[in-house]
Scaffold this active site. Sequence first.
Site, PDB file in Angstrom:
ATOM      1  N   PRO A   1     150.591 109.019   6.772  1.00  0.00           N
ATOM      2  CA  PRO A   1     151.574 108.540   5.801  1.00  0.00           C
ATOM      3  C   PRO A   1     152.964 108.454   6.425  1.00  0.00           C
ATOM      4  O   PRO A   1     153.352 109.315   7.225  1.00  0.00           O
ATOM      5  CB  PRO A   1     151.526 109.611   4.706  1.00  0.00           C
ATOM      6  CG  PRO A   1     150.177 110.239   4.848  1.00  0.00           C
ATOM      7  CD  PRO A   1     149.881 110.222   6.309  1.00  0.00           C
ATOM      8  N   GLU A   2     153.688 107.417   6.062  1.00  0.00           N
ATOM      9  CA  GLU A   2     155.052 107.268   6.576  1.00  0.00           C
ATOM     10  C   GLU A   2     156.043 107.852   5.568  1.00  0.00           C
ATOM     11  O   GLU A   2     155.671 108.285   4.473  1.00  0.00           O
ATOM     12  CB  GLU A   2     155.323 105.804   6.898  1.00  0.00           C
ATOM     13  CG  GLU A   2     154.277 105.263   7.872  1.00  0.00           C
ATOM     14  CD  GLU A   2     154.724 104.067   8.684  1.00  0.00           C
ATOM     15  OE1 GLU A   2     155.934 103.878   8.898  1.00  0.00           O
ATOM     16  OE2 GLU A   2     153.839 103.321   9.136  1.00  0.00           O
TER      17      GLU A   2
ATOM     18  N   LYS B   1     158.609 113.057   7.478  1.00  0.00           N
ATOM     19  CA  LYS B   1     157.230 113.240   7.051  1.00  0.00           C
ATOM     20  C   LYS B   1     156.957 114.657   6.570  1.00  0.00           C
ATOM     21  O   LYS B   1     155.799 115.081   6.491  1.00  0.00           O
ATOM     22  CB  LYS B   1     156.293 112.864   8.206  1.00  0.00           C
ATOM     23  CG  LYS B   1     156.444 111.411   8.647  1.00  0.00           C
ATOM     24  CD  LYS B   1     155.488 111.042   9.748  1.00  0.00           C
ATOM     25  CE  LYS B   1     155.686 109.585  10.174  1.00  0.00           C
ATOM     26  NZ  LYS B   1     154.727 109.155  11.210  1.00  0.00           N
TER      27      LYS B   1
ATOM     28  N   ARG C   1     149.806 105.507  20.915  1.00  0.00           N
ATOM     29  CA  ARG C   1     149.759 104.864  19.598  1.00  0.00           C
ATOM     30  C   ARG C   1     149.594 103.356  19.752  1.00  0.00           C
ATOM     31  O   ARG C   1     150.095 102.760  20.719  1.00  0.00           O
ATOM     32  CB  ARG C   1     151.049 105.159  18.808  1.00  0.00           C
ATOM     33  CG  ARG C   1     151.310 106.633  18.532  1.00  0.00           C
ATOM     34  CD  ARG C   1     150.232 107.261  17.672  1.00  0.00           C
ATOM     35  NE  ARG C   1     150.148 106.632  16.360  1.00  0.00           N
ATOM     36  CZ  ARG C   1     150.890 107.016  15.313  1.00  0.00           C
ATOM     37  NH1 ARG C   1     151.769 107.994  15.436  1.00  0.00           N
ATOM     38  NH2 ARG C   1     150.752 106.405  14.146  1.00  0.00           N
TER      39      ARG C   1
END
Length: 265
Positions: free
Chosen positions: A2-3, A52, A254
Amino acid sequence: MPEGHTLHRLAKVHQKHFAGAQVRVSSPQGKFADGAAMVDGRLFVKAEAWGKHLLHHYESGLVVHVHLGLYGSFSESEIPMGPPVGQVRMRMVGADFGTDLRGPTACEVLHTSELDAIADRLGPDPLRRNADSDRAWERIRKSRRPIGSLLMDQAVVAGVGNVYRAELLFRQRISPYRPGTAIERTVWDEMWADLVALMKVGLRRGKIVTVEREFDRGDPSYRKGRPRTYVYRRAGSPCRVCGSTILHADMEGRNLFWCPSCQAD
């Protein structure tokens, strides 16, 4: 993962339902049993997010710190709640609302003084009031790391994940490989303003929306129920703006997506 807008949205929900009331906190799974006992029945003061990280403040001065990581999530329920389903790390029950937390990377009790350690290692959060974009700029302008890496570094900007990284750089027509030292201050100011605007939309609507209406056509979204993106998860597809093939690479572990024409060096 989740951002940042997701955590801020959760904070707003928890603030609405728990603030100013005593909350029953338990750990059906057992891994958070000691921590839950420390805040169970205490007055819930406020919920907030930084990047976050989700923070629940109690009157005792204790704070429950949650980081969802890759697999963490909250599920909401009306009262009375049914038996826990699955591995519930933390259950919170208020007067008219309950929620279960599953699979977080972190769920721990901290003293308020310990929050400074978290704040010190985080960059400015675009969704927090009075966020100081200068702090991020000072790190960026001195670094030869690519801007694609710097944006994902939570010590530079807190709350940015892979989607916002990819879409912001495309919208600003910046190569993810451009070093921080080559980012001009005026360019950074435009990036920051766009990032704040995008994340506010995400907070308000509960989903990331980055594509302007005139380009909201062609290939469907990368996943059912998700808005279209310019480049994120569109490797091999034509760019919505110029038609070039969207590329994919690995950057510091990533997935990276970009248009080689719109985001040329």
